[in-house]
Design a protein around this motif. Structure first.
Motif, PDB file in Angstrom:
ATOM      1  N   ALA A  89     -27.855 -10.294  -6.922  1.00 54.10           N
ATOM      2  CA  ALA A  89     -27.023  -9.698  -8.227  1.00 54.10           C
ATOM      3  C   ALA A  89     -25.625 -10.258  -7.918  1.00 54.10           C
ATOM      4  CB  ALA A  89     -27.056  -8.351  -8.222  1.00 54.10           C
ATOM      5  N   ARG A 132     -20.041  -5.905  -9.506  1.00 55.85           N
ATOM      6  CA  ARG A 132     -19.120  -4.856  -9.053  1.00 55.85           C
ATOM      7  C   ARG A 132     -19.168  -3.772  -9.901  1.00 55.85           C
ATOM      8  NH1 ARG A 132     -13.421  -7.245  -7.871  1.00 55.85           N
ATOM      9  NH2 ARG A 132     -13.378  -5.354  -6.758  1.00 55.85           N
ATOM     10  N   LEU A 133     -19.462  -4.172 -11.205  1.00 52.65           N
ATOM     11  CA  LEU A 133     -19.525  -2.880 -12.313  1.00 52.65           C
ATOM     12  C   LEU A 133     -20.778  -1.853 -11.757  1.00 52.65           C
ATOM     13  CD1 LEU A 133     -18.516  -4.850 -15.524  1.00 52.65           C
ATOM     14  CD2 LEU A 133     -17.413  -3.167 -14.411  1.00 52.65           C
ATOM     15  N   GLN A 134     -21.592  -2.388 -11.193  1.00 52.57           N
ATOM     16  CA  GLN A 134     -22.701  -1.710 -10.768  1.00 52.57           C
ATOM     17  C   GLN A 134     -22.595  -0.718  -9.309  1.00 52.57           C
ATOM     18  OE1 GLN A 134     -24.816  -1.696 -13.125  1.00 52.57           O
ATOM     19  NE2 GLN A 134     -23.824  -3.796 -13.934  1.00 52.57           N
ATOM     20  N   GLY A 135     -21.197  -0.930  -8.961  1.00 48.87           N
ATOM     21  CA  GLY A 135     -20.780  -0.236  -7.810  1.00 48.87           C
ATOM     22  C   GLY A 135     -21.108  -1.036  -6.398  1.00 48.87           C
ATOM     23  N   ILE A 136     -21.659  -2.172  -6.449  1.00 52.00           N
ATOM     24  CA  ILE A 136     -22.080  -2.892  -5.312  1.00 52.00           C
ATOM     25  C   ILE A 136     -20.566  -3.616  -5.016  1.00 52.00           C
ATOM     26  CG2 ILE A 136     -22.992  -5.150  -4.532  1.00 52.00           C
ATOM     27  CD1 ILE A 136     -25.006  -4.683  -7.242  1.00 52.00           C
ATOM     28  N   ASN A 192     -16.808   2.653 -10.630  1.00 51.23           N
ATOM     29  CA  ASN A 192     -18.131   3.183 -10.981  1.00 51.23           C
ATOM     30  C   ASN A 192     -18.693   4.365 -10.398  1.00 51.23           C
ATOM     31  OD1 ASN A 192     -21.211   2.584 -10.087  1.00 51.23           O
ATOM     32  ND2 ASN A 192     -21.097   1.551 -12.125  1.00 51.23           N
ATOM     33  N   GLU A 209     -32.511  -1.278 -11.317  1.00 57.45           N
ATOM     34  CA  GLU A 209     -32.283  -0.807 -10.019  1.00 57.45           C
ATOM     35  C   GLU A 209     -30.748  -0.855  -9.363  1.00 57.45           C
ATOM     36  OE1 GLU A 209     -35.109  -2.125  -6.662  1.00 57.45           O
ATOM     37  OE2 GLU A 209     -36.547  -2.136  -8.191  1.00 57.45           O
ATOM     38  N   MET A 210     -30.202  -2.141 -10.240  1.00 60.10           N
ATOM     39  CA  MET A 210     -28.838  -2.618  -9.575  1.00 60.10           C
ATOM     40  C   MET A 210     -27.897  -1.390 -10.308  1.00 60.10           C
ATOM     41  SD  MET A 210     -28.765  -4.574  -7.375  1.00 60.10           S
ATOM     42  CE  MET A 210     -30.350  -4.017  -6.713  1.00 60.10           C
ATOM     43  N   ALA A 239     -28.613   1.581 -10.789  1.00 63.47           N
ATOM     44  CA  ALA A 239     -28.560   2.997  -9.863  1.00 63.47           C
ATOM     45  C   ALA A 239     -28.035   2.387  -8.567  1.00 63.47           C
ATOM     46  CB  ALA A 239     -30.038   3.640 -10.018  1.00 63.47           C
ATOM     47  N   TYR A 240     -27.485   1.535  -8.069  1.00 66.67           N
ATOM     48  CA  TYR A 240     -27.247   1.060  -6.807  1.00 66.67           C
ATOM     49  C   TYR A 240     -26.665   2.075  -6.024  1.00 66.67           C
ATOM     50  CZ  TYR A 240     -25.827  -1.658  -2.875  1.00 66.67           C
ATOM     51  OH  TYR A 240     -25.402  -2.189  -1.808  1.00 66.67           O
ATOM     52  N   LEU A 241     -25.833   2.879  -6.713  1.00 70.04           N
ATOM     53  CA  LEU A 241     -25.059   3.828  -5.617  1.00 70.04           C
ATOM     54  C   LEU A 241     -25.808   5.232  -5.554  1.00 70.04           C
ATOM     55  CD1 LEU A 241     -21.369   3.470  -6.791  1.00 70.04           C
ATOM     56  CD2 LEU A 241     -22.452   2.709  -4.728  1.00 70.04           C
ATOM     57  N   ARG A 242     -26.953   5.371  -6.192  1.00 67.42           N
ATOM     58  CA  ARG A 242     -27.826   6.644  -6.231  1.00 67.42           C
ATOM     59  C   ARG A 242     -28.748   6.837  -5.042  1.00 67.42           C
ATOM     60  NH1 ARG A 242     -29.524   8.581 -12.302  1.00 67.42           N
ATOM     61  NH2 ARG A 242     -30.009   9.980 -11.053  1.00 67.42           N
ATOM     62  N   LYS A 279     -33.303  -3.225  -1.094  1.00 67.55           N
ATOM     63  CA  LYS A 279     -32.156  -2.970  -1.950  1.00 67.55           C
ATOM     64  C   LYS A 279     -30.764  -3.678  -1.688  1.00 67.55           C
ATOM     65  CE  LYS A 279     -29.855   1.285  -4.099  1.00 67.55           C
ATOM     66  NZ  LYS A 279     -29.697   2.543  -3.779  1.00 67.55           N
TER      67      LYS A 279
END
Lengths: 289, 234
Positions: A171, A180-184, B74, B98-99, B101-104, A164
């Motif tokens: 990404a 960043r909008l995905q929380g990365i 987010n 998958e990205m 749901a990155y924080l899940r 992951k």
């Protein structure tokens, strides 16, 4: 060229290509995620060689242990560079260039002051002897680099495509804002990229220590080749960097064998120029939409 | 659920958003309409943390979120579908999801969300191993919406979902948005296609040169003479 020389040259090409690949992949990865080039990457390579010099030649550790030490030590240097240089200068390509070029000189002088300049540090060859293949002699020490490169690139590929955090790294390279909008967390990812980048340059330097003159300036030639490889492969493409590394390994080694190393550098750069005329994005580069 | 309180956003010295206040209640679709450059996208980007308001406050579920990073926002349950879809082009459809749901960390629940998204967008299941950049515009929009839904957000921000799509695809996306509304999702929709936006939304805000010039129930805005003349071409 007789058959023995041919086999010798081919095997040397593969060894050179493997080293170029390990070094260039780290440079490409850092560039991909940060969009900034690390001009001290060659000095990371040099640092890896000095780690082996210190732990193996001076402290008498086993060679594999000294090589493994280079990975966390130079990886940590990568992280420090990211925190202290790339983070404060993010988005300012010129400042990043100046600062990392400065870092390159600082590391050279630091190492020169500590372990001396001029006399090259001699790292004894831990694996004596050579494989005899159809009359060609290929030192075990060199041969060892090939499986190590395969293992390192295989691990990196697995990480980028099946873990992951590795996917998040890709990404970020493709679209940092959307990542960043995905929380990365982008700041974690740039740190991770620089850790991998430093570790791979360190590993390459460590492997080369017994068969390459160990001096504070050994990063110079390496950074030039690494940039040619990365540009030839297509800036952010890891696979492109590997392909270009192998091609350049063959070009450099063959031209060096029939002519000399200076001509080999020229042919390598000319090859890059021709490729860029035909494919400005590099061999496996991506055209930005 | 969400309120923007007198927010200002500047690009250098230029104010792109001036004194904007917007309220979004749970379960409703609120739309922001207006011409190109009116400040709609900037406002939306401020909610998601990509711009920090220079003045004013953004409150989500009773908590101020202005000044937070996009990553933090987010994590609080706000997902955005950016303008131009912005799928990760060299990642597969599956990896893009998958990205999202990155924080899940709850694997079984995430799996369930994925099934729901595949149910909404069967084409994403069929093409889950394909690189996202090779999808058609409409399919990329579905993927971008699916990716945002993967985090099970409380609030979904949609930036110009109809932009650049074929008319039949626009109807498809509109259908999906109303389905999401029927399922109780809260949505902020930024659209240049005012006709579509006012049909989908319950409340609407009309922006001009960085300011809200009109707001109210979507149905009433549709019959407002000014809106009809300027945005609906009536």
């Amino acid at each position: 060229m007789d058959i023995a020389t041919l086999i010798q040259t081919i095997s040397n090409s593969i060894v050179a290509g493997s080293v170029y690949a390990i070094i260039a992949v780290g440079l490409a990865m850092a560039f991909g995620v940060m969009k900034m080039a690390n001009f001290a990457h060659g000095e990371f390579f040099m640092a890896g060689a000095y780690v082996v010099y210190v732990f193996y030649a001076l402290f008498g550790w086993p060679f594999p242990a000294a090589v493994l030490m280079a990975i966390p030590i130079v990886g940590a240097m990568g992280v420090a560079t990211e925190r202290l240089i790339f983070l404060p200068t993010r988005g300012n390509v010129l400042a990043g260039f100046m600062a990392t070029a400065g870092l390159a000189f600082i590391l050279q002088v630091l190492v020169g002051q500590t372990w001396g300049v001029g006399l090259m540090r001699s790292v004894p060859t831990p694996y004596m002897g050579a494989a005899d293949i159809l009359g060609a002699n290929i030192g075990w020490q060199r041969l060892l680099i090939i499986p190590t490169a395969f293992a390192m690139l295989g691990l990196l590929w697995f990480f980028l495509y099946h873990v992951k955090a590795g996917k998040a790294l890709r990404a970020c390279a493709q679209d940092p804002e959307t990542a960043r909008l995905q929380g990365i967390k982008i700041n974690r990812m740039t740190m991770l990229a620089m850790a991998i980048s430093g570790a791979s340059a360190g590993l390459a330097g460590a492997l080369m220590a017994p068969i390459h003159p160990v001096t504070p300036y050994m990063g110079h030639g390496v950074i030039l080749t690494a940039f040619i490889v990365v540009i030839l492969g297509g800036m952010e493409s890891i696979a492109g960097a590997v392909l270009a590394a192998v091609l350049l390994g063959f070009i450099h080694t063959f031209v060096t064998t029939v002519s000399d190393a200076i001509v080999a550098q020229m042919v390598g750069v000319a090859f890059m120029a021709i490729v860029l005329v035909v494919r400005p994005q590099g061999l496996l580069g991506r055209v930005k939409a | 659920m969400l309120s923007l309180k007198d927010i200002w956003i500047h690009y250098g010295m230029v104010a792109a958003v001036k004194d904007v206040s917007i309220d979004v209640a749970e379960g409703e679709i609120v739309t922001l309409i207006g011409a190109n450059g009116a400040g709609k996208t900037t406002t939306l980007r401020a909610i998601s943390g990509l711009h920090a308001p220079t003045r004013g406050d953004i409150v989500f579920r009773g908590k101020s979120i202005s000044g937070m990073t996009p990553e933090q926002i987010n994590a609080l349950g706000i997902a955005m579908v950016p303008e131009g879809r912005r799928v990760f082009p060299y990642m597969t459809v599956m990896e893009n999801l998958e990205m999202g749901a990155y924080l899940r960390t709850d694997r079984t629940q995430t799996r369930k969300t994925l099934e729901e998204i595949f149910h909404h967008f069967p084409v994403l299941r069929e093409r889950n191993r394909q690189l996202a950049g090779t999808l058609s515009g409409g399919q990329q929009q579905m993927l971008a919406i699916g990716r945002a839904l993967m985090s099970e957000p409380d609030l979904l921000l949609l930036d110009e979902p109809s932009l650049g799509l074929a008319p039949i695809m626009i109807q498809e996306i509109a259908k999906i948005i109303s389905q999401l509304h029927a399922l109780g999702r809260t949505i902020v929709l930024v659209e240049q296609n005012a006709r579509l936006a006012l049909r989908l939304a319950q409340h609407g805000y009309v922006m001009e040169t960085g300011q809200i010039v009109l707001h109210g129930v979507a149905e009433e805005l549709r019959h407002n003479e000014q809106v009809q003349k300027t945005y609906l071409g009536a």
